[in-house]
Each structure stands twice: as C-alpha cells, then as structure tokens.
Write a protein that holds these residues in place. Structure first.
Motif: not given
Length: 399
Positions: A1-5, A25-31, A389-396
């Motif tokens: 799994m790949t994730g970030f906080f 918040l924790y985002i892992v594998d796009g969720r 400031c930033a836009v994320y789609k599916l955690g990217e």
C-alpha cells in the motif's frame, strides 16, 4: 500500500456545513483511510496548518464538447466534427479538474461523444474530471440543439434510443449510475419557441418507465410551464433550467424526491450579452433570468432539492469550468454560502447516485479533494477561485 498524511487539516464537513479543526487525514491507495496508527518515520506528510480541506466540486450540467468562448457553439459543433469536439472535451475536462471541479455530468454531446470521453478518463488515457455521461440529448425534430442530440419522434424511437444508450454505457464500461438527457422544450439559446412541450405525457411516461426499468435516471431540459409540468408529473428525475416552475410543482417535486438544476448563471450572462449573441437569445434570457430569481427563493423556502449545474460550454459563457460562477450567482440569489457548497458537493453526489464513494471527506471514500487557503463556508465559492492551493484526484496531486 502507498499512502500519505495530511496533518493539521481543517476539514470541511459538507454534510453538516461545519469545520472539523486540526484533523489528521490518511490517504492510501486513492482513498481516505483510518488513522488509528501514529505517523511512521518514513511516511509522507503534508502540513495543512491554516488551510482547509474540502471535497471537490460537482457540476451536474455541462457540455464538454463546447468550450464556452463562442457566441455560436451549435454551428461550431457542426463545423468541427466529432474528432475535434472530442479533443475539446478532453481539454475542458482537464481544465475543470485543475480548477477543483472533480466530477461533472455531461448532459449533451454530438454523437454520444461524452461516453467514450468518460471511458478514456476512467482508464487513465486522459487526465480530467470524472464524467457521468448522458450521451446525446434525446429530442424531437423541431428541438433544441440537435447537433448535440439524437432525434426521436415516436415512442418506439424513444425506447430504442434509451436501450442503445444503455448498451453504450455497458460497452464502454461506464459504471452506474447511468443518466440520460431529454429536451422537453425549446431553449433560450436558440431560435425555437420555448412554449410547447416537445413530447406528450404518454411519451414522457414511456421515457421515464423504460429508463427506470433499465436503472437509468433522466434529466429534462425544460423551461416552459407546459414542459416542466408534464415532466414533473411523468416522474422525470431532474428538471434542468426550470424557468416557469411554480409553487405547486416545487411542492410536488419535494414530495417525490425530484430535483431542480437551475443553471442561473448562464441566463444571467446571456441576458447581458446583447451585441455578442442574437437579440432573440438575449430577449428570451432576460425573461428566464427574471423568473428564475423569483422562483429560486420559493424553492429554498419550500425545501425542494436543488443541485448545482452550470451549463458550462454554452454560448459566450466563458471557458470551463463554470460551476464556480454558478455557485456565486446562487449566493447572489439568496442561498447561504454553506448551503451552496453542500448543493455542489454532498447533495449533488447523493442525487446523482455516487455518494457512497464521492462528495464528502470520509473514511473509505475516494480521495478527490482540494486544499484551500480560506474557509469556503465563510467565503463561499470565491475561496475556490481565489484561494485554491492544490487539487487531488484519487489521492494524486493534479495541481
């Protein structure tokens, strides 16, 4: 799994219209995922101190094959052809995503172009907003914008086209929810009469029955009272534009779970476009704007469901996306900023049928979100325009 906080995030709860301060918040594998464990030493962390995290905006009424900069997109569609229109759609979906509009419902495209466009985005060939495609708008021979529609004049033709659209959704692996669009009246941005409903009550009931049988929902372009009332009583799911709605119809819609998509900004712009678009379009748009402003307040008082849709791509409306402009005009017409945001995120996701995965920031939902430097519950739509400031789609990260 790949994730970030994301740490120190002020999360916008669009269900309750409140701010949840200093969240992790924790985002892992796009969720979005549970955050019970402490942050590991090697895990990426983004500090959102002083910033606000919101779900992406949902625009429920767009035309991706139109770019919004032309005074006559209908003629342009015929001149450009399907391939150029597809390319326009790719560009407009990309512009929308980078502005924080992460999901759109496309309600009319030449030769059903929005369906393969949505499929191309889903498969990662194109970067753009998620698209719920309606294909071409179903209409009669004397209808509104036939170049982005399919002509169906009989009950048999209507039912056949609905089945064909269902087949196209399946063939292009478009997951439910599925939507189609009908043109039930003429339009302001055209030369035709606004008045008579394009289809009989029997035909509208057949449309609703066949679509619902196939698990498809129906959006109806309807400006005149004749068209709106027939669509409402036939069980059509969303009324687009709805200039001549009245209290009785709004009450019926509330009782039956039907939704109004007002698209107030486009008519305001068209009513101010004399000398750029044809006078007949300006004249009709002035009348629509006056009626919409009055009935918009009544709809809020009654509590009829309202979903944000902009009609992005329409004549002289400006480049995509237009949803943020629509939100600003909804605020001007008296809807509280927080409620406008709810109508443009969670409520839209719920009405469109994607609220189990999109529309709010919750564990297990898809990580389509934006980071803002201002609180959108207080600043409103301008926060997405001025403080993105930033836009994320599916955690990217998109922008």
């Amino acid at each position: 799994m790949t994730g970030f906080f994301l740490k120190n995030a002020n999360v916008i709860n669009v269900k309750t219209c409140t701010v949840e301060e200093n969240k992790l918040l924790y985002i892992v594998d796009g969720r979005f995922a549970e955050t019970s464990s402490p942050i590991g030493a090697d895990e990426p962390v983004i500090d959102c101190e002083g910033k606000f995290v919101s779900p992406g905006i949902i625009d429920a009424h767009v035309h991706l094959v139109w770019d919004g900069t032309s005074p006559d997109p209908m003629t342009d569609t015929l001149a450009d052809g399907d391939f150029v229109c597809f390319a326009k759609g790719c560009s407009n979906a990309n512009k929308s995503l980078k502005a924080g509009v992460t999901l759109v419902r496309d309600v009319g495209s030449c030769n059903d172009t929005a369906i393969p466009l949505a499929a191309s985005i889903n498969r990662g060939y194109i970067q753009g907003s998620r698209v719920i495609p309606c294909g071409g708008a179903i209409q009669g021979s004397y209808g509104h914008c036939p170049m982005i529609g399919t002509i169906c004049d009989t009950k048999g033709e209507l039912i056949k086209k609905i089945k064909q659209l269902k087949g196209a959704f399946i063939a292009h692996r478009i997951a439910p929810p599925h939507w189609i669009k009908i043109m039930a009246s003429g339009g302001a941005a055209g030369l035709e009469d606004l008045g008579p409903c394009m289809y009989s009550v029997e035909e509208l009931e057949a449309i609703a029955c066949e679509a619902h049988r196939l698990n498809i929902k129906v959006a109806a372009h309807a400006l005149s009272y004749d068209a709106i009332s027939k669509c409402v009583y036939a069980g059509i799911d969303t009324i687009e534009h709805g200039a001549e709605l009245d209290e009785e119809l709004l009450l019926h819609m509330k009782a039956h779970g039907q939704t109004w998509v007002p698209t107030v900004a486009v008519y305001k712009v068209l009513s101010e476009s004399r000398g750029v678009v044809a006078d007949i379009i300006v004249d009709k748009s002035e009348g629509v704007t006056k009626k919409q402003r009055a009935i918009f307040k009544k709809a809020m008082e009654i509590g009829t469901q309202i979903m944000m849709g902009s009609d992005a791509g329409s004549a002289n409306f400006g480049p995509h996306p237009s949803g943020l402009m629509e939100m600003c005009v909804m605020e001007d017409y008296g809807m509280p900023k927080a409620e406008v945001l709810r109508c443009s995120t969670y409520e839209s996701a719920r009405i469109l049928g994607v609220d189990k995965t999109l529309g709010s920031i919750e564990v297990a939902k898809v990580a389509d979100f934006v980071i803002l430097a201002a609180n959108p519950l207080e600043k409103g739509a301008k926060a997405y325009i001025e403080d993105l400031c930033a836009v994320y789609k599916l955690g990217e990260l998109v922008k």
